[in-house]
Design a protein around this motif. Structure first.
Motif, mmCIF file in Angstrom:
data_model
loop_
_atom_site.group_PDB
_atom_site.id
_atom_site.type_symbol
_atom_site.label_atom_id
_atom_site.label_comp_id
_atom_site.label_asym_id
_atom_site.label_seq_id
_atom_site.Cartn_x
_atom_site.Cartn_y
_atom_site.Cartn_z
ATOM 1 N N CYS A 3 24.423 -18.085 6.555
ATOM 2 C CA CYS A 3 23.196 -18.495 7.251
ATOM 3 C C CYS A 3 22.555 -19.720 6.587
ATOM 4 O O CYS A 3 22.413 -19.767 5.365
ATOM 5 N N THR A 4 22.166 -20.686 7.418
ATOM 6 C CA THR A 4 21.482 -21.892 6.912
ATOM 7 C C THR A 4 19.971 -21.834 7.204
ATOM 8 O O THR A 4 19.264 -22.797 6.961
ATOM 9 N N HIS A 5 19.528 -20.725 7.770
ATOM 10 C CA HIS A 5 18.105 -20.523 8.108
ATOM 11 C C HIS A 5 17.564 -21.601 9.045
ATOM 12 O O HIS A 5 16.434 -22.058 8.904
ATOM 13 N N LYS A 18 17.806 -11.223 11.441
ATOM 14 C CA LYS A 18 18.006 -11.319 9.984
ATOM 15 C C LYS A 18 17.172 -10.273 9.239
ATOM 16 O O LYS A 18 16.498 -10.583 8.259
ATOM 17 N N TRP A 55 24.147 -9.645 10.610
ATOM 18 C CA TRP A 55 23.787 -10.939 10.032
ATOM 19 C C TRP A 55 24.570 -11.147 8.739
ATOM 20 O O TRP A 55 24.548 -10.288 7.857
ATOM 21 N N PRO A 87 24.971 -21.715 15.034
ATOM 22 C CA PRO A 87 25.968 -22.766 14.813
ATOM 23 C C PRO A 87 26.797 -22.526 13.554
ATOM 24 O O PRO A 87 27.744 -23.275 13.284
HETATM 25 S S1 SF4 Z 1 18.996 -18.773 11.152
HETATM 26 FE FE1 SF4 Z 1 21.004 -18.190 10.317
HETATM 27 S S2 SF4 Z 1 21.720 -16.575 11.679
HETATM 28 FE FE2 SF4 Z 1 20.052 -17.623 12.767
HETATM 29 S S3 SF4 Z 1 21.059 -19.202 14.038
HETATM 30 FE FE3 SF4 Z 1 20.509 -20.186 12.081
HETATM 31 S S4 SF4 Z 1 22.329 -19.977 10.766
HETATM 32 FE FE4 SF4 Z 1 22.542 -18.518 12.469
#
Ligand code: SF4
Ligand code: SF4
Length: 297
Positions: free
Chosen positions: A85-87, A102, A80, A62
């Motif tokens: 990225c919000t993890h 990642k 990546w 997202p």
């Molecule tokens: S963890 Fe990071 S790279 Fe994976 S879907 Fe969520 S925001 Fe995207």
């Protein structure tokens, strides 16, 4: 694109710059991607396989943190973008290969630079996984570099392993290794094979070898009520633990559901009272102190 690590480069899924549960003292912990066991109870199943760059996860993000790049050889690669990225881990949830987009490649020099940033607060480094020893050439190169660096040489070098490495492999890393933590997940070979996909002979050989080298820091026993056999085979397990030097720590881990996927989610979790029962049973055979879990979820 090659997914294979090299002597001077590792495929890293995560780094903790501070941990006090992955070996003695304060430690920087590096989790390497890839495992040769396929444990039914794995609580980090996305660390098992290397990404095949199929691209299935890209649309799930997202935050626009994944994209597809074309290679000169005509293949595609998933990229990546860590800054976006919000993890949320949605990409991990959709991956059909128990992998993770990642993954970051670290050279020995990159890793030394990171360790140097934190070394004033550290007693050592621990390489974990996945299965750390699948990237043994990198580990040896890194440990050698730490030991020969005047600023970092005081740091102890540990490995957290499933015990599957051959005797020859342990002999190669042993000159640079200060200690290892090894998992023993079942006693009978057929139970071990069912739970992790491999029999236990290598694990026992690893524990025996490291004990004779005074490099066995800890043996970890996973108690899965009604599934593992460490309690029903307590006489044999106790006799075996009694052959290990007194300095070797024994840690009891309780099976929980966190991170687990598949059939093991239907299995009973190990409660505190069940863990205490297992502890008391094993203690009656060994009279050894054992570390118990502090959290039950
Ligand atoms: S963890 Fe990071 S790279 Fe994976 S879907 Fe969520 S925001 Fe995207
Ligand atoms: S992480 Fe999984 S879904 Fe995403 S590209 Fe790699 S293999 Fe495909």
């Amino acid at each position: 694109m090659s997914v294979k690590p090299t002597q001077n480069e590792a495929l890293v899924s995560r780094i903790l710059t501070f941990s006090c549960v992955d070996g003695p003292g304060n430690r920087l912990v590096v989790f390497l991607q890839g495992c040769n066991f396929d444990c039914i109870t794995c609580h980090n199943p996305h660390t098992i396989n290397h990404c095949t760059h199929c691209g299935d996860c890209v649309k799930s993000c997202p935050s626009d943190a994944l994209s597809i790049a074309s290679q000169q050889n005509g293949t595609q690669r998933v990229v990546w973008h860590a800054d976006k990225c919000t993890h949320c881990d949605l990409c991990i949830d959709v991956c059909p290969d128990k992998s993770n987009p990642k993954i970051v490649r670290y050279s020995v020099d990159d890793m030394l630079a990171l360790i140097r940033q934190h070394h004033f607060f550290l007693n050592g480094i621990t390489i974990s996984g996945g299965e750390a020893t699948l990237q043994l050439p990198f580990i040896i190169a890194l440990f050698k570099a730490v030991k020969s660096d005047s600023e970092l040489a005081h740091l102890t070098c540990y490995i957290d392993s499933n015990g599957s490495l051959s005797r020859t492999g342990w002999e190669r890393v042993s000159p640079y290794l200060d200690g290892a933590m090894i998992d023993l997940k079942a006693w009978q070979s057929d139970t071990h094979l069912w739970l992790v996909g491999r029999d236990k002979h290598r694990v026992i050989d690893t524990i025996d070898y490291l004990a004779t080298q005074n490099k066995l820091h800890e043996v970890r026993l996973l108690h899965i009520p009604g599934k593992s056999d460490l309690d029903t085979e307590v006489d044999a397990v106790g006799d075996y633990l009694n052959t290990l030097p007194k300095e070797v720590k024994i840690r009891l881990n309780a099976f929980q559901h966190h991170g687990v996927i598949g059939e093991a989610l239907t299995w009973e979790k190990c409660s505190e009272s069940e863990m205490n029962r297992f502890h008391d049973l094993l203690f009656s055979k060994t009279n050894r102190p054992m570390q118990l879990p502090t959290i039950y979820t």
